[in-house]
Enzyme design. Structure first.
Site: not given
Ligand code: XIL
Length: 373
Positions: A167, A244, A274, A276
């Site tokens: 990020e 996401h 990641e 979702d």
């Molecule tokens: C999130 C986790 O799922 C949570 O448990 C934590 O509190 C915050 O981070 N981008 C990322 C992940 O790269 O590491 C993040 O994960 C979600 C957004």
């Protein structure tokens, strides 16, 4: 006669053993099974250590959860959701603690899963001392090198991939004004990749970010990072699209294909890291149908573009999702409901992996598959 009767008995029993073994050895037709059939390396799910964060109130669900996570054949890969982040592994300067990350890493090894390792240099979940220090450029360089050397060194040889920088970009493609960027400019990105490549040459090194799943300024920014490293002769192997996404406003299949293809054409691999897809709660037949379409599009795009190597969902069980705590009024973003039944989107993912997403579109680069077997 007697002999041949015996012989046929022996034959029959050895056949039934063979059949039993075949049945036993047949992998469950879960998500990882279909992903591998589609030419991907894995379909995985992130998971956290028991008791951590979102999981804490749901200890009674652990046995059923673990049966799906580790034993079901659904997943061939995992990522520790939190345990390898800076705040966990180097909570104080020079004091390293790998306990949390090891819990998931060890289970992954025992289950024979790929491990994606996450995340080395990130502005969030950063140990407080990193942000409270007033850095000279040299001192911050030393801190980054020490962090990466220790953390990558600890898991050396066990990570299929590392998210080296996470990020680093704003939505308009410019650099995020993190402590790392403020002190070192874009050089911190070079330093991080260069260091990781020296410590574990076998790990694939990824740049990872969100909102890279359809073309736009942020995708251009991520391509600039890939070219920056390539131009400096520094190893970068992949771009992670966090994915996401939002059910009610999701990109099209073609937008996903264009974004993934754009990265792949730079000579790096791509993974959905990641995934979702959140919706406005409560879940209804309508928003679950939109979610199914969204999952089908993004997984279908990955399955169709050569260079997209795998998909990771950001946990699989709705109660363990980070979404409700971060995006107010939204949730049900994963593939298993609270009662462990699957979302319609689960079938959407399977359909996508069976390559039905594009309905007649010529498969660009994956080999043809026999789905009747
Ligand atoms: C999130 C986790 O799922 C949570 O448990 C934590 O509190 C915050 O981070 N981008 C990322 C992940 O790269 O590491 C993040 O994960 C979600 C957004």
């Amino acid at each position: 006669m007697h002999l041949s009767f015996l012989a046929s008995l022996v034959l029959a029993s050895s056949l039934s053993v063979a059949t039993a073994q075949k049945v036993k050895g047949t992998p469950k037709r879960g998500l990882d099974y279909y992903a591998k059939r589609a030419g991907l390396k894995y379909f995985g799910s992130a998971t956290d250590s028991p008791g951590q964060r979102e999981r804490a109130p749901y200890a009674t669900a652990y046995p059923q959860y673990d049966a799906i996570m580790w034993d079901s054949g659904e997943f061939g890969q995992t990522t520790p959701t939190n345990g390898q982040k800076w705040t966990f592994v180097e909570p104080q300067k020079g004091i390293f603690n790998f306990t949390e990350g090891e819990i998931v890493a060890t289970k992954a090894r025992d289950a024979g899963m790929y491990l994606r390792c996450h995340a080395l240099v990130w502005h969030s979940q950063l140990a407080p001392w990193v942000e409270s220090t007033t850095w000279t450029p040299d001192a911050l360089r030393v801190a980054i090198v020490s962090h990466i050397t220790n953390v990558v060194g600890h898991w050396k040889g066990r990570c299929y991939a590392w998210d080296v920088v996470n990020e680093a970009l704003n939505e308009d493609g410019t650099y995020r004004n993190s402590v790392f960027y403020q002190v070192l400019g874009e050089d911190y990105i070079k330093l991080a990749f260069e260091t990781a490549s020296k410590i574990d040459p076998s790990a694939k090194l990824y740049y990872n970010d969100y909102n890279l799943e359809s073309p736009g300024a942020k995708v251009d920014g991520a391509k600039r990072i890939v070219k920056l490293l390539q131009g400096a002769g520094i190893k970068i192997d992949g771009v992670g699209l966090q994915a996401h996404l939002v059910a009610e406003s999701h990109p099209t299949l073609d937008q996903h294909i264009e974004a993934i293809h754009g990265f792949a054409s730079l000579g790096v691999e791509v993974a959905l890291t990641e995934l979702d897809i959140r919706l406005q709660t409560p879940a209804t037949a309508t928003n679950l149908a939109l979610q199914k379409e969204a999952y089908k599009n993004v997984v279908g795009a990955c399955a169709q573009v050569k260079g997209c190597i795998g998909v990771t969902i950001w946990d699989f069980y709705d109660p363990f999702s980070w979404v409700p705590s971060v995006f107010s009024g939204q949730g049900a973003a994963l593939l298993w409901f609270d009662n462990f039944t699957t979302h319609p989107a689960y079938d959407g993912v399977v359909e996508a992996l069976k390559n039905k997403t594009c309905g007649g579109r010529k498969k660009a680069s994956r080999s043809s598959m026999d789905w009747n077997a």
